[in-house]
Write an enzyme that holds these catalytic residues in place. Structure first.
Site: not given
Length: 168
Positions: A86, A95, A98, A100
């Site tokens: 990343r 990317r 990711d 989150d």
């Protein structure tokens, strides 16, 4: 006795074999210390929202339980992202991976490093649809339901790719 917190984590990838990136990340999430992976939502393809001409994303959401504090979990997720190559050069850029934290139990957190509920999840169909698939009756800490936000969100670019669940 340990008190586990239920956490929802959004996963996305649009570089370097996104399906493999997601598969690998799921395996790593299942191995997080002081945590247990419970369920993975179906996978969706979605158009990139970032700058330039980017490949489509693969997105999903994982439900897990952890005794880690929110920022310790963030450290673990960023370590996984780093192992996947990343780069954090361009906001909303393409990317490899990711990860989150979307929700951390009922907590509302605002620090320099972390904001929960995730501040942009309420308008992202590629987050709301898999989150709804996992928890259709979920109410967010500020009182609105995932179903309400999803109903107000454009999901026309989402395409179901894969129905996958992590063993309990």
């Amino acid at each position: 006795m340990n008190n586990f917190t239920t956490v929802f984590i959004g996963l996305g990838s649009n570089l370097s074999d996104p399906a493999e990136q997601i598969n690998s990340a799921l395996n790593e999430l299942a191995q997080l210390p002081s945590s247990r992976a419970l369920q993975c939502a179906p996978w969706y393809s979605s158009k990139a929202i970032g700058p330039g001409d980017q490949p489509d994303y693969i997105n999903t959401v994982v439900k897990l339980e952890t005794i880690l504090a929110a920022e310790k979990l963030l450290d673990q997720l960023q370590s996984i992202e780093k192992k996947h190559g990343r780069q954090r050069n361009i906001r909303w850029g393409a990317r490899t991976l990711d990860l989150d934290i979307l929700l951390f139990g009922e907590e509302v957190i605002s620090t320099n490093r972390l904001e929960i509920p995730h501040p942009e999840m309420n308008w992202r169909g590629f987050v709301l649809k898999p989150l709804f698939d996992l928890a259709p009756t979920l109410t967010l800490p500020k009182g609105h339901s995932v179903k309400e936000y999803l109903a107000a969100c454009d999901t026309s670019d989402l395409r179901l790719l894969k129905d996958v669940f992590i063993a309990q």
